[in-house]
Enzyme design. Structure first.
Site, short mmCIF file in Angstrom:
data_model
loop_
_atom_site.label_atom_id
_atom_site.label_comp_id
_atom_site.label_asym_id
_atom_site.label_seq_id
_atom_site.Cartn_x
_atom_site.Cartn_y
_atom_site.Cartn_z
CD GLU A 119 -2.55 1.43 2.45
OE1 GLU A 119 -4.37 1.69 3.00
OE2 GLU A 119 -2.39 0.58 3.82
CE LYS A 196 -7.42 2.53 3.46
NZ LYS A 196 -5.79 2.32 3.87
CB CYS A 233 -5.39 -1.24 3.92
SG CYS A 233 -3.86 -1.50 5.53
#
Length: 393
Positions: A119, A196, A233
């Site tokens: 990330e 994300k 993540c």
């Protein structure tokens, strides 16, 4: 919490357990044993010279009569930042590009088809500071920014798909920032991007100071080497996030991360593996390494004293298969490349065996969730009716 000197769970088990006990512990912790890949000597030598760990494993599948094996090799990269966070932005980016290029060359020697970086790989994970400058200067266009052009060259040179998670500057929509993963075909063309979906607001993870939840849904990319998705993540904590990538047909879901030991290390070995089981797919969890110190102290309203770092990024990247087996992890304290060979036929084989997609009852949950999100929703809680209870007399 273990410090950076503690290398890995695997090393600890191998050091302290007798062989018979070790075999049983690994059976429970890792499932069916993976096969070690015979990696080229020149790749092992190059990794040693460039000071990063190189490991290789393979998952098998039953032989079928109607389908040939669908073999693909994935490469997961974990690394620390090579320069201090106080160095000029351009120098930090250049140093990270150079480091990744060194590792990608070894991945190519190992026959990797799809490579994924961690990330926000081209910058420090500075969102803990809540400072805008210089950290927002690392943001780039997902379509034609410096880092995307760098990855396009890597992809075309090595004939591999590149997953490049970056801080995106979206100039078509007011220059807002997003936490984005760019997917580049092995032809060198940008296939698209994903963002994300879930943004943490926990501890020093002050990411919503910079960007908000993604707005691109759950895209799956049909590459030459299989259907892939990227769950960035914090999204790994949300089972429905994994589910929607699977519903859209993902065979491999990558989870590029930047997470620290104090917060999540005990959860790390479980979540991606559980997602692989629940969704009949392969999952690839990768995390950065090391500790990043920032020039100015910061706090996060959690009662802790002002400090200069987010915490220790513990690496430990691994791949999990739909049958619940997983590779050993890379170390907690070294840069590394994990090469894993997958047979995508295993996805359908396990789907046929466990039938989670057939028995999942999505229509029932869709109906109940549609009700649950309404403002006037009343939870379905059954209580004892005291009026009808028999009297004690």
């Amino acid at each position: 919490m273990a410090g950076p000197e503690w290398q890995s769970l695997e090393q600890c088990l191998e050091k302290h357990l007798p062989p018979d006990d070790l075999s049983q512990v690994k059976r429970i912790l890792y499932g069916k044993q993976t096969r070690n890949l015979d990696l080229p000597r020149k790749a092992l030598e190059a990794a040693s010279e460039r000071n990063f760990e190189l490991k290789g494993y393979a998952f098998g599948a039953a032989k079928e009569q109607q389908r040939c094996p669908q073999i693909v090799r994935v490469g997961l990269v974990q690394n620390r930042i090579p320069l201090p966070t106080s160095a000029p932005v351009a120098e930090q980016v250049s140093a990270l590009h150079k480091r990744i290029e060194e590792i990608a060359e070894v991945a190519a020697m190992c026959g990797v088809n799809i490579i994924c970086f961690q990330e926000a790989w081209n910058m420090p994970f500075a969102f803990c500071t809540r400072e805008k400058l210089p950290w927002t200067e690392f943001a780039e266009s997902a379509e034609d920014g410096l880092t995307t052009r760098f990855c396009q060259k890597l992809a075309k040179k090595h004939n591999m798909v590149v997953i490049s998670p970056i801080l995106e500057r979206d100039r078509d929509h007011g220059g807002v920032l997003w936490n984005t993963a760019v997917v580049i075909s092995n032809s060198g063309l940008v296939m698209g991007k994903t963002r994300k979906n879930h943004i943490p607001r926990v501890g020093d993870f002050n990411e919503s100071t910079y960007y908000m939840e993604g707005n691109l849904g759950h895209p799956v990319f049909q590459t030459q080497f299989g259907r892939i998705a990227v769950n960035i993540c914090y999204g790994r904590h949300h089972p429905l996030n994994w589910l929607m990538y699977s519903v859209n047909g993902a065979e491999i879901i990558f989870n590029p991360s930047a997470t620290i030991g104090e917060l999540s290390e005990s959860m790390w070995p479980i979540e991606a593996r559980n997602a692989a089981i629940a969704n009949h797919c392969f999952t690839c969890a990768l995390n950065r390494v090391g500790q990043e110190h920032y020039p100015n102290e910061f706090t996060s309203g959690d009662g802790k004293k002002a400090h200069h770092d987010l915490g220790y990024f513990y690496g430990s990247s691994y791949v999990a298969a739909p049958d619940g087996s997983r590779t050993p992890g890379l170390s907690r304290n070294q840069d590394g490349l994990l090469v894993t060979e997958l047979n995508l036929n295993l996805c359908q084989q396990i789907n046929d065996f466990w039938t989670f997609k057939m028995t999942g009852r999505l229509e029932m949950y869709a109906r109940e969730l549609a009700e649950a999100v309404k403002p006037n929703y009343s939870p379905n809680i059954v209580k004892e009716d005291l009026v009808l209870a028999p009297s004690s007399g």
